[in-house]
Design a protein around this motif. Sequence first.
Motif, PDB file in Angstrom:
ATOM      1  N   LYS A 111       0.846  -1.189   0.000  1.00 48.56           N
ATOM      2  CA  LYS A 111       0.000   0.000   0.000  1.00 48.56           C
ATOM      3  C   LYS A 111       0.887   1.246   0.000  1.00 48.56           C
ATOM      4  O   LYS A 111       1.671   1.460   0.908  1.00 48.56           O
ATOM      5  N   PHE A 112       0.736   2.070  -1.033  1.00 49.65           N
ATOM      6  CA  PHE A 112       1.489   3.313  -1.133  1.00 49.65           C
ATOM      7  C   PHE A 112       0.606   4.493  -0.743  1.00 49.65           C
ATOM      8  O   PHE A 112      -0.578   4.552  -1.107  1.00 49.65           O
ATOM      9  N   THR A 113       1.184   5.415   0.016  1.00 48.14           N
ATOM     10  CA  THR A 113       0.539   6.707   0.249  1.00 48.14           C
ATOM     11  C   THR A 113       1.467   7.783  -0.295  1.00 48.14           C
ATOM     12  O   THR A 113       2.698   7.662  -0.198  1.00 48.14           O
ATOM     13  N   TRP A 114       0.881   8.833  -0.854  1.00 47.13           N
ATOM     14  CA  TRP A 114       1.648   9.858  -1.546  1.00 47.13           C
ATOM     15  C   TRP A 114       1.290  11.241  -1.017  1.00 47.13           C
ATOM     16  O   TRP A 114       0.129  11.510  -0.711  1.00 47.13           O
ATOM     17  N   ASN A 115       2.282  12.103  -0.930  1.00 46.90           N
ATOM     18  CA  ASN A 115       1.993  13.506  -0.652  1.00 46.90           C
ATOM     19  C   ASN A 115       3.096  14.359  -1.261  1.00 46.90           C
ATOM     20  O   ASN A 115       4.175  13.850  -1.619  1.00 46.90           O
ATOM     21  N   MET A 116       2.822  15.634  -1.375  1.00 45.78           N
ATOM     22  CA  MET A 116       3.809  16.544  -1.935  1.00 45.78           C
ATOM     23  C   MET A 116       3.623  17.931  -1.354  1.00 45.78           C
ATOM     24  O   MET A 116       2.531  18.309  -0.915  1.00 45.78           O
ATOM     25  N   THR A 117       4.718  18.685  -1.329  1.00 41.25           N
ATOM     26  CA  THR A 117       4.707  20.074  -0.905  1.00 41.25           C
ATOM     27  C   THR A 117       5.100  20.929  -2.101  1.00 41.25           C
ATOM     28  O   THR A 117       6.153  20.691  -2.717  1.00 41.25           O
ATOM     29  N   THR A 118       4.275  21.914  -2.431  1.00 44.64           N
ATOM     30  CA  THR A 118       4.484  22.694  -3.646  1.00 44.64           C
ATOM     31  C   THR A 118       4.100  24.147  -3.424  1.00 44.64           C
ATOM     32  O   THR A 118       3.255  24.455  -2.574  1.00 44.64           O
ATOM     33  N   ASN A 119       4.701  25.046  -4.204  1.00 40.98           N
ATOM     34  CA  ASN A 119       4.245  26.438  -4.168  1.00 40.98           C
ATOM     35  C   ASN A 119       2.974  26.625  -4.985  1.00 40.98           C
ATOM     36  O   ASN A 119       2.363  27.702  -4.958  1.00 40.98           O
ATOM     37  N   GLY A 120       2.597  25.603  -5.731  1.00 37.86           N
ATOM     38  CA  GLY A 120       1.303  25.597  -6.403  1.00 37.86           C
ATOM     39  C   GLY A 120       1.237  26.235  -7.766  1.00 37.86           C
ATOM     40  O   GLY A 120       0.257  26.040  -8.495  1.00 37.86           O
ATOM     41  N   LEU A 121       2.244  26.975  -8.152  1.00 34.67           N
ATOM     42  CA  LEU A 121       2.143  27.757  -9.387  1.00 34.67           C
ATOM     43  C   LEU A 121       2.085  26.899 -10.646  1.00 34.67           C
ATOM     44  O   LEU A 121       1.625  27.361 -11.688  1.00 34.67           O
ATOM     45  N   LEU A 122       2.530  25.657 -10.560  1.00 37.96           N
ATOM     46  CA  LEU A 122       2.510  24.771 -11.732  1.00 37.96           C
ATOM     47  C   LEU A 122       1.369  23.759 -11.672  1.00 37.96           C
ATOM     48  O   LEU A 122       1.310  22.840 -12.487  1.00 37.96           O
ATOM     49  N   LEU A 123       0.466  23.926 -10.713  1.00 36.88           N
ATOM     50  CA  LEU A 123      -0.711  23.061 -10.676  1.00 36.88           C
ATOM     51  C   LEU A 123      -1.595  23.338 -11.883  1.00 36.88           C
ATOM     52  O   LEU A 123      -1.754  24.485 -12.308  1.00 36.88           O
TER      53      LEU A 123
END
Length: 355
Positions: A77-89
Amino acid sequence: MNISLILTKQCNLRCKYCFETHENVYMTEETALRAIDMAVKDGGMSVGVSFFGGEPLLCKPLIYKCVEYSKRFENVKFTWNMTTNGLLLDEEFLAFARREKIDIAMSHDGLMSRVNRLYQGGKDCLAELDEKLRLLLTYRPGAFIMATTTPETAGSVYESLKHLVDMGVRRFNLAIDSRPCAGWDEDSMGILSEQLGMLGDLILSRFKKGEDIFFNPFEEKILSITKDRKCHVCQLGMRKPYIDWDGSIYPCIQFGGVAEYRMGSVQDGIDQPRREIIYQSSLKKPAFCEGCAMQKRCVNDCSCLNYQQCGDMAQVSGEQCAFQRILITQADEMARKMLQADEKHFADRYILQSR
């Protein structure tokens, strides 16, 4: 087994308080997939992967590849998360993230972004951040938002965080500029305390209407009492090793590139004896905190933060101590008013629910 992948040290912003070097280096596909192999080998049936940077969305194809690659491990079971400044969403990535259940934490300083969150040419990005935040909340209404304040912007904290709440944010954090050169003093800390008191009143007003807004620093302080637990446990190097762009493994991001804290590589695996030595060295309590009644409610054991501010895991900066005392004071005042206003709602939120 949880790992953080530093996909790049490059970024499309130059935030004033950033500690990143902005080197033009990127993790290769081979390194990323070896990291996943290592995590599966050590993690058994459960693996957590965080995408970090720099700005990880500069490496979207690699993120897609990592998630695709993980599917060959059918029983993990994989869980994923990320931290981003959001500008490329964008819509495509957010649809992918929702489908693959990738939690996204976005950095946004509210109105303070006009001062601190700048493009390379010096232009602020508030309008673009707001646009991307609206898009993110469309796909992930409960997305976690992270703000940072500096001494220069301390007087704008309340309006900045209210700006986020007015946009629909319900889960957010606030950190202080933790660089040694930040320039915090008694006056700026006093201003910050007043601003956080105003934020507490805002959260209280929504609480009275049956609406829950979660400001993480206050939540931790309150739950340390109602759940009788320490609000922060470091576990340096044990909880989430950070894998640098070149495959080197470090106990936390602030130690990246520091040879004495390197504890293996994705090619050779984690050097367990070295890992244990680093972990044990992190258990030394700061002498500065001896006898303090607030130790249980403080982040004084955050080795990463202590190292960044003081160059020593076992030392706590005066700025961080002052900030923690402000948070505890204002959180307790807000909690007292909540309890008086609606005891049942307070009990449901802080005692019965296992947050």
